[in-house]
Design an enzyme around this catalytic site. Structure first.
Site, mmCIF file in Angstrom:
data_model
loop_
_atom_site.group_PDB
_atom_site.id
_atom_site.type_symbol
_atom_site.label_atom_id
_atom_site.label_comp_id
_atom_site.label_asym_id
_atom_site.label_seq_id
_atom_site.Cartn_x
_atom_site.Cartn_y
_atom_site.Cartn_z
ATOM 1 N N GLN B 126 47.290 111.294 20.898
ATOM 2 C CA GLN B 126 46.587 111.387 19.620
ATOM 3 C C GLN B 126 46.397 109.987 19.053
ATOM 4 O O GLN B 126 47.389 109.282 18.825
ATOM 5 C CB GLN B 126 47.429 112.249 18.676
ATOM 6 C CG GLN B 126 46.947 112.294 17.261
ATOM 7 C CD GLN B 126 47.992 112.943 16.356
ATOM 8 O OE1 GLN B 126 49.087 113.281 16.779
ATOM 9 N NE2 GLN B 126 47.651 113.101 15.092
ATOM 10 N N GLY B 127 45.164 109.577 18.838
ATOM 11 C CA GLY B 127 44.891 108.241 18.317
ATOM 12 C C GLY B 127 44.443 108.270 16.871
ATOM 13 O O GLY B 127 43.240 108.326 16.583
ATOM 14 N N TYR B 128 45.408 108.259 15.961
ATOM 15 C CA TYR B 128 45.084 108.237 14.527
ATOM 16 C C TYR B 128 45.488 106.889 13.920
ATOM 17 O O TYR B 128 44.659 106.133 13.465
ATOM 18 C CB TYR B 128 45.821 109.357 13.777
ATOM 19 C CG TYR B 128 45.287 110.766 13.967
ATOM 20 C CD1 TYR B 128 44.359 111.068 14.960
ATOM 21 C CD2 TYR B 128 45.717 111.801 13.155
ATOM 22 C CE1 TYR B 128 43.886 112.368 15.124
ATOM 23 C CE2 TYR B 128 45.252 113.099 13.306
ATOM 24 C CZ TYR B 128 44.342 113.380 14.295
ATOM 25 O OH TYR B 128 43.894 114.667 14.458
ATOM 26 N N SER B 129 46.808 106.608 13.891
ATOM 27 C CA SER B 129 47.310 105.431 13.181
ATOM 28 C C SER B 129 46.799 104.136 13.811
ATOM 29 O O SER B 129 46.578 104.055 15.017
ATOM 30 C CB SER B 129 48.838 105.398 13.224
ATOM 31 O OG SER B 129 49.372 106.472 12.522
ATOM 32 N N SER B 161 52.189 108.401 20.977
ATOM 33 C CA SER B 161 53.165 108.989 21.905
ATOM 34 C C SER B 161 52.447 109.389 23.186
ATOM 35 O O SER B 161 51.322 109.886 23.125
ATOM 36 C CB SER B 161 53.793 110.253 21.333
ATOM 37 O OG SER B 161 54.160 110.066 20.018
ATOM 38 N N GLU B 244 49.530 124.462 13.115
ATOM 39 C CA GLU B 244 50.314 124.920 14.255
ATOM 40 C C GLU B 244 51.780 124.520 14.149
ATOM 41 O O GLU B 244 52.593 124.945 14.933
ATOM 42 C CB GLU B 244 49.723 124.336 15.542
ATOM 43 C CG GLU B 244 48.384 124.936 15.894
ATOM 44 C CD GLU B 244 48.476 126.432 16.145
ATOM 45 O OE1 GLU B 244 49.220 126.815 17.061
ATOM 46 O OE2 GLU B 244 47.833 127.205 15.429
ATOM 47 N N SER B 368 54.229 109.993 6.241
ATOM 48 C CA SER B 368 55.550 109.607 5.729
ATOM 49 C C SER B 368 55.962 110.563 4.611
ATOM 50 O O SER B 368 55.121 111.227 3.997
ATOM 51 C CB SER B 368 55.502 108.177 5.191
ATOM 52 O OG SER B 368 54.803 108.158 3.957
ATOM 53 N N ASN B 369 57.257 110.599 4.350
ATOM 54 C CA ASN B 369 57.723 111.528 3.321
ATOM 55 C C ASN B 369 57.170 111.172 1.936
ATOM 56 O O ASN B 369 57.026 112.057 1.087
ATOM 57 C CB ASN B 369 59.257 111.598 3.330
ATOM 58 C CG ASN B 369 59.750 112.484 4.455
ATOM 59 O OD1 ASN B 369 59.023 112.729 5.426
ATOM 60 N ND2 ASN B 369 60.966 112.986 4.347
ATOM 61 N N GLU B 370 56.825 109.909 1.746
ATOM 62 C CA GLU B 370 56.196 109.537 0.469
ATOM 63 C C GLU B 370 54.799 110.173 0.370
ATOM 64 O O GLU B 370 54.402 110.664 -0.685
ATOM 65 C CB GLU B 370 56.114 108.008 0.354
ATOM 66 C CG GLU B 370 57.465 107.338 0.094
ATOM 67 C CD GLU B 370 58.457 107.464 1.255
ATOM 68 O OE1 GLU B 370 58.013 107.491 2.430
ATOM 69 O OE2 GLU B 370 59.662 107.556 0.992
#
Lengths: 342, 386
Positions: B126-129, B161, B244, B368-370
């Site tokens: 997966q290429g997001y960040s 990943s 999912e 992130s949790n923020e």
């Protein structure tokens, strides 16, 4: 998660709680709504529903801190109601119609200080929740539970930090009593479950009111709910409040599944689950409630510290709920022991 | 077949396969902080899962799945965790790409890509960040332009990943330079093994490399390999996040229970449970796990929006499980005591140390949790944006 009947009950209780005030409230709550009879068998004048329905009513009355001994009285209906058709010393038959009609208010006495000798109770109990106005005490002596008329006890009402519900010191000097079939440990865990549900409802109210305030209170030219420092605190509280409600209702399911009306095959497993989830849910939900009430005051700023604002009543109720029937530290040890973690 | 019969079937299959000569080495491998292990064997395992029909349980039967209800999918994940089966290498394809294509894909795309995912023969990353676009994902700068019937991709992705084993990358790229931020992004399906793609592993806190940097230098993919409409990539990319996860979030609770039990066993084994502080923290960890389980089951297990969490139920669960898991890691190390300071040859770490270290990633990845708190505040509580 509510059944359609439970959803209708919730709406009715919520509507009642919005409008209620003054001394006529108890009569409406018991008469018109029949809330104290929810877990009382129909043959004794109740509606024969059960603990799940009592929990719905407790959550909603907890949301507004209804100043009435509802929780204790409704639970007495459930506990005595478990004796069902058995005469069992006549406790059920003698008291259930009064509980169902609202004429009789009840309170529970746990702790180790009361003894039974030759069918009579002796001992002193402090911090008896809803004790000041009770006409009936359901009392632990050893592992057993007994029903005693308040007329046969000496009741001294106590001043309370949380003025929305009463406490009393109750003395028994050879009071006549009737045996109740429900084991004392189960009754105390049921009480903890209802305190958990009540705390979850009250905590949700604290969050709702605080979020509402953050949307309208303007400082620095904008609603303070736009500030991330405050938004994140509300988000963390939303996580906790969500978890409190889920946990409280998991405990309610164990309470329902372990009651006498449930399939026998499931009862013993559910009873073991209740013994763990009663203290677990009470501790978790009261802790969440405490945090929600403390945040309610902080996020309201100065107005939250005033006597007129409702926040202080929630803070006091929250602390009381943490301390009743097992402090957080005591319940942590109890969970550890009952879940076999030592 | 009842749910319990289905559970028995899953359990039996897993037990038999994990006892076989080919896969016996894989039990407990490739999990938290161990995604670098036994990669070739886990790729074979993925193909075994696919061949025996365990991938795409919830997809419609017409699309090559088994059309199983939600509850059965959860049962599969629960049994998978209970069996200590290996960390999956195909989960991005199964849980992100396939649901996206089922919702937004063309019939041709579904026919081309779903069989490879279902068979475990084509793996995805997966290429997001990007280095400059983490929490602010819409600020991403990887560009793609359509020329001569192909997308040409230039830019860099990070925290990818499994890129080193993947065949395809599900890539979010800017395809319209003049459009503002969220508009002008597209979801492209890009082959990884081509000259224009370079992969460099990132050595992380555990000393191992589970994530990669991926560099695109005029990488190509066919014009038809865009999921959803060009320019609609933001909606397509984020629409499936969380959808999912419910199934795997419920399944992972069993794995958490196993981890808790190993911490408890360690505390009993070395006597640290006699320390009242450790005993209290163990009680808190167990309590927290029950609370997490009840909450996850309640808010993800029903279709109705939760009265408190509203439309942010998945975000609430992410905040809960990551925080709980991190605290468990901290407790696990404190239970071990001073020996937790020691590492094996070549920085070989224990499971406890990997849990302790890798759980720091969990409050950062997947939003992130923020960022999760921002979403809970906005979508769950309706607080106004700044």
């Amino acid at each position: 998660m509510d059944t359609p009947e439970q959803a209708a009950l919730r709406e009715a209780v919520r509507d009642f709680c919005r409008k209620q005030s003054g001394p006529g409230a108890w009569d409406r709550l018991t008469g018109e709504l029949g809330l104290t009879g929810l877990a009382v068998p129909e043959c004794y004048g109740g509606s024969g529903a059960g603990l799940a329905e009592v929990a719905v009513a407790v959550e909603e009355t907890g949301r507004v801190l209804l100043p009435a001994p509802y929780l204790s009285t409704a639970l007495a209906g459930a506990v005595l109601g478990e004796d069902g058709g058995e005469p069992a010393g006549g406790a059920a038959a003698g008291f259930l119609p009064g509980i169902a009609s609202g004429a009789l208010r009840a309170a529970f006495v746990f702790g180790d200080s009361v003894q039974v000798t030759d069918g009579r109770l002796a001992g002193v109990a402090r911090h008896v929740l809803d004790g000041a106005e009770a006409g009936l005490f359901v009392v632990r002596a050893g592992e057993a539970l007994f029903a005693v008329r308040a007329a046969d006890a000496v009741v001294t009402p106590a001043g309370t930090l949380d003025e929305t519900r009463s406490q009393a010191t109750v003395e028994f000097h050879g009071a006549p009593c009737a045996r109740v079939g429900c084991p004392a440990g189960r009754a105390e865990d049921l009480l903890r479950v209802l305190l958990a549900v009540e705390s979850a409802g009250a905590a949700a109210h604290c969050l709702d009111v605080t979020v509402g305030y953050l949307k309208t209170r303007v400082q620095f030219g904008r609603p303070i709910g736009t500030f991330q420092a405050l938004r994140h605190r509300c988000a963390d509280l939303a996580v906790e409040v969500t978890s409190a409600r889920s946990t409280a209702y998991a405990a309610v399911r164990a309470a329902v599944s372990s009651s006498t009306g449930s399939p026998a095959s499931a009862v013993s497993a559910a009873a073991a689950e209740l013994a763990v989830l009663g203290p677990l849910a009470k501790r978790h939900c009261a802790d969440v409630f405490w945090h929600a009430a403390a945040e309610m005051i902080q996020l309201h700023g100065g107005i939250g510290f005033t006597w007129e604002h409702e926040a202080h009543r929630y803070l006091k109720r929250a602390k009381t709920s943490q301390l009743l029937h097992g402090t957080p530290a005591e319940l942590r040890r109890l969970v550890s022991q009952r879940a076999g973690l030592s | 077949m009842t749910d319990e019969e289905f559970r028995a079937e899953v359990r039996g299959w897993l037990a038999a396969r994990l006892a076989s000569a080919e896969f016996a080495c894989l039990a407990g491998k490739g999990g938290t902080g161990r995604a670098h292990e036994f990669v070739a064997e886990r790729m074979a395992w993925e193909r075994r899962l696919g061949a025996d029909g365990w991938i795409g349980l919830g997809w419609p039967e017409d699309d090559g799945g088994r059309g199983l209800p939600w509850r059965r999918q959860v049962i599969f994940y629960e049994e998978y965790a209970r069996a200590d089966a290996p960390g999956r290498v195909g989960h991005i394809g199964e849980q992100l790409v396939a649901p996206t294509l089922l919702t937004f894909g063309t019939p041709e795309q579904k026919a081309r890509f779903l069989p490879g995912i279902a068979a475990g023969t084509e793996l995805w990353c997966q290429g997001y960040s990007e280095p400059g676009a983490g929490s602010d994902l819409a600020g991403l700068r990887t560009r793609a332009a359509l020329r001569d019937g192909e997308w040409h991709v230039d830019g860099q992705k990070i925290w990818t990943s499994l890129a080193h084993v993947a065949d395809w990358c599900f890539l979010l790229a800017r395809t319209s330079a003049d459009a503002e931020r969220h508009r002008g992004l597209s979801c492209l399906l890009v082959p990884v093994r081509q000259p224009g793609v370079e992969i460099r592993p990132i050595r992380q806190i555990t000393g191992t490399a589970e994530f990669n940097e991926v560099f695109f230098d005029d990488a190509r993919t066919d014009a038809g390999n865009v999921a959803g409409e060009p320019g609609d990539g933001w909606r397509v990319a984020l629409g499936m996040l969380g959808v999912e996860r419910g199934v795997s979030n419920l399944g992972q609770l069993i794995g958490f229970q196993r981890e808790f039990e190993s911490v408890l066993a360690a505390a009993r084994g070395n006597g640290s449970i006699a320390d009242p502080d450790i005993a209290g923290r163990i009680a808190d960890a167990w309590t927290g796990l029950q609370v997490l389980r009840f909450t996850t089951e309640e808010v993800l297990g029903t279709a109705a929006p939760d009265p408190v969490a509203g439309g942010a139920a998945a975000n609430v669960v992410k905040l809960m499980w990551t925080s709980w898991h991190q605290r468990l890691g901290e407790l696990a190390v404190d239970v071990i005591g001073p020996d937790a300071m020691l590492a094996g040859p070549e920085y070989d770490l224990s499971d406890t140390q990997r849990l302790f270290l890798f759980s720091r990633a969990e409050t950062i990845f997947g939003g992130s949790n923020e960022i999760q708190r921002n979403i809970v505040a906005e979508r769950g509580l309706g607080l106004p944006r700044g």
